[in-house]
Motif scaffolding. Structure first.
Motif, short mmCIF file in Angstrom:
data_model
loop_
_atom_site.label_atom_id
_atom_site.label_comp_id
_atom_site.label_asym_id
_atom_site.label_seq_id
_atom_site.Cartn_x
_atom_site.Cartn_y
_atom_site.Cartn_z
N LEU A 208 0.83 -1.21 0.00
CA LEU A 208 0.00 0.00 0.00
C LEU A 208 0.86 1.26 0.00
O LEU A 208 0.59 2.21 -0.73
N LYS A 209 1.91 1.24 0.82
CA LYS A 209 2.80 2.41 0.89
C LYS A 209 3.40 2.70 -0.48
O LYS A 209 3.42 3.84 -0.95
N LYS A 210 3.91 1.64 -1.12
CA LYS A 210 4.54 1.82 -2.44
C LYS A 210 3.52 2.30 -3.47
O LYS A 210 3.83 3.13 -4.33
N ILE A 220 -7.26 4.29 -2.43
CA ILE A 220 -7.05 2.83 -2.50
C ILE A 220 -8.07 2.15 -1.58
O ILE A 220 -8.20 2.50 -0.42
N ARG A 221 -8.77 1.20 -2.16
CA ARG A 221 -9.69 0.36 -1.36
C ARG A 221 -9.15 -1.06 -1.34
O ARG A 221 -8.48 -1.48 -2.27
N PHE A 234 -0.22 -2.33 9.50
CA PHE A 234 -1.39 -1.92 8.72
C PHE A 234 -2.15 -0.80 9.44
O PHE A 234 -2.57 0.17 8.82
N MET A 235 -2.30 -0.95 10.75
CA MET A 235 -3.04 0.06 11.53
C MET A 235 -2.43 1.46 11.38
O MET A 235 -3.12 2.46 11.38
N GLU A 240 -3.71 7.69 6.69
CA GLU A 240 -3.22 8.21 5.40
C GLU A 240 -4.39 8.73 4.57
O GLU A 240 -5.44 8.08 4.49
N PRO A 241 -4.21 9.87 3.89
CA PRO A 241 -5.32 10.47 3.13
C PRO A 241 -5.78 9.63 1.94
O PRO A 241 -6.92 9.76 1.50
N TRP A 242 -4.91 8.77 1.42
CA TRP A 242 -5.28 7.98 0.24
C TRP A 242 -6.02 6.69 0.59
O TRP A 242 -6.51 5.99 -0.30
#
Length: 418
Positions: A208-210, A220-221, A234-235, A240-242
Motif C-alpha cells: 500500500l505504501k509503495k 485505495i480500497r 497496517f493500523m 493516510e489520506p489515500w
C-alpha cells in the motif's frame, strides 16, 4: 483480412472474476470483442462455484445459450471449470473447458477447432498488466490468488488453490499505467487479499505504501481482509489520506460456537476490540456474515444479534448458508430450515441498514465521490465510506471526482445536486 470471430464474455461471481475477464479481454489478438451474446461465435463463461446455487446459475445460462445461439461455441472458464468442468464437458454441454492458469493463453485456446479440456494447474500466477478497464472509472487490481484458510463451508481453496501473491513489480507497473490513463481509485482484489506478501517476505501494508507514491493514485480500497491480517503495520496506515475510509473485514459470525464450527480464525472478543479501534479513526466497516449455517440454534442466534448491535458496522454482505458439496459443513447437523435462515437474514440486514443510516447522517460533510458514467443528468458514485451517492447535474461529470459538503440523507441512500 478475414472476418474475425466475435467473442462474448459472461462473468459470474466476485470482483476477482471480473478482473480475470479483463485479463482475458486484453489478450484477445485475433478476435473481436462482442457485446451481443446472440450474434457471437464464441461465448466464454467465466463461472462462479461458491455455492450450489452459483453452479446452477452457470448451468442455466449455458442451457439458455444453447437455445438462443445454438451455433456458438461455449467455453467454460473460472472456478466452475475446476469443480464442474469435467461433467459439463463429458455431457457435451460446453465446447471447451479452460482452467485459471490458461486464461492468458486465451487467444490460442479459442483458435482450437476440436472440443478441448485444458484445466492447467492451481499454482499459476498470471502476470498480465491490464491497462484499460472497459467502461469503468475505478480499476480492480488482482494482487493474489488462492487461500490457505480452510473454513468448513468453503469450496474456494479447492478450485483456486493455496494462497500465492503476484509480483510486487507487476502490481506497481499496472497501477502506474492505469494512473497514467486517468484512473484515480484502485480496488485491490484476490481470493484472500490480506494474505498478500506472506510468500514473498513482504506485506499488504508495504505494498500500500509503495502504491501511494505513484503519481495519480488518489484512493485505495481493499477488497476484504481477515481480522488476523490486520497488524500494527497496517493500523499505522489508517490515517493516510489515500486510504478509503472503509474497510471490509470478514467476520462470518459473532457467536464463538459458530465460529468454531466454521473453522474460523477469529473470535468475537478480539473482533469487537479491533472494530472499535478502527471505527475510532473515522472508518466505516463492512463484513461478510453467514446466517443459517448448521448448528445455529435460537440461543446462538440471539447472542449473535446482541453482539452485532455492539459492533460499529455500517455495511454487510449477508449470505444465507447454502450447502456446498465436498465441504465439511455439508455433513453437519442439525440443519437450519430455509424459512428460518431467510428471517434471520432479514433481521441482520435491517439492523445494519439502520446502523448505516445513522452513520450517513453523521457524515454529510467532506464527501469525496468518484462518479461513474451517468444518464440523463443523473450520476452515481461511492464516497470514501463506500456509501453510494446519487448526484444530479447539468454538466457531464462522468469519471469525475466531486467534493460534497451537503448531501440529503434518505433511508435508501445519499443524494445531492450540483
Amino acid at each position: 483480412m478475414p472476418n474475425r470471430k466475435k467473442v462474448y464474455f459472461k462473468t459470474f461471481g466476485c470482483r476477482t472474476n471480473q478482473f480475470d475477464t479483463q485479463v482475458m479481454m486484453s489478450k484477445l489478438r485475433e478476435f473481436e470483442l462482442s457485446e451481443d451474446e446472440s450474434s457471437s461465435d464464441i461465448i466464454v463463461v467465466n463461472s462462479c462455484t461458491v455455492t450450489n446455487g452459483a453452479d446452477s446459475s452457470v448451468r442455466n445460462y449455458i442451457s439458455s445459450m444453447k437455445r438462443k445461439n445454438p451455433d456458438a461455441k461455449v467455453v467454460l472458464a473460472g472456478c466452475g471449470s475446476h469443480s464442474k468442468g469435467e461433467g459439463l464437458f463429458e455431457d457435451k454441454k460446453v465446447f471447451g473447458v479452460m482452467g485459471h492458469s490458461e486464461k492468458e493463453k486465451i487467444n490460442e485456446i479459442l483458435k482450437i477447432d476440436e472440443p478441448f479440456y485444458q484445466i492447467g494447474d492451481l499454482k499459476h500466477i498470471d502476470s498480465t498488466i491490464v491497462e484499460e478497464f472497459v467502461g469503468k472509472s475505478r480499476a480492480f487490481i488482482k494482487i493474489q490468488e488462492g487461500c490457505d484458510f480452510r473454513c468448513s463451508y468453503c469450496i474456494i481453496p479447492a478450485v483456486r488453490g493455496d494462497a500465492r501473491s503476484h509480483r510486487e513489480e507487476t502490481i506497481l507497473e499496472q497501477i502506474s499505467k492505469l494512473a497514467a490513463n486517468g484512473f484515480g481509485e484502485f480496488i485491490l482484489t484476490g481470493t484472500n487479499v490480506g494474505s498478500y506478501g506472506q510468500d514473498h517476505n513482504t506485506s499488504m501494508a508495504k505494498l500500500l505504501k509503495k502504491m501511494s507514491y505513484i503519481r495519480g493514485v488518489r484512493r485505495i480500497r481493499i477488497g476484504s481482509l481477515e481480522p488476523i491480517q490486520i497488524d500494527d503495520e497496517f493500523m499505522e496506515l489508517l490515517n493516510e489520506p489515500w486510504m478509503a475510509k472503509h474497510l471490509h473485514i470478514a467476520l462470518q459470525h459473532t457467536s464463538d460456537k459458530m465460529l468454531e464450527l466454521m473453522n474460523r480464525r477469529n473470535s468475537y472478543k478480539t473482533d469487537l476490540e479491533l472494530f472499535h479501534k478502527i471505527a475510532d479513526k473515522g472508518y466505516a466497516l463492512g463484513t461478510d456474515y453467514i446466517v443459517g449455517h448448521p448448528g445455529e440454534d435460537e440461543k446462538e442466534w440471539a447472542e449473535a444479534m446482541d453482539r452485532v448491535k455492539e459492533l460499529p458496522l455500517t455495511h454487510v454482505h449477508a449470505f444465507s448458508y447454502s450447502k456446498r458439496d465436498n465441504t465439511v459443513s455439508a455433513t453437519m447437523k442439525p440443519e437450519v430450515r430455509g424459512n428460518i435462515a431467510k428471517e434471520r437474514h432479514r433481521e441482520l440486514t435491517e439492523l445494519i441498514k439502520a446502523k448505516n443510516f445513522a452513520f450517513r447522517r453523521d457524515h454529510t460533510q467532506g464527501l469525496e465521490v468518484l462518479l461513474e458514467n451517468g444518464k440523463n443528468g443523473v450520476y452515481h458514485g461511492f464516497d470514501q465510506y463506500f456509501n453510494k451517492v446519487e448526484i444530479q447535474s447539468e454538466e457531464d461529470l462522468s469519471s469525475n471526482w466531486v467534493l460534497l459538503n451537503n448531501v440529503e440523507v434518505t433511508s435508501d441512500g445519499n443524494k445531492a445536486k450540483l
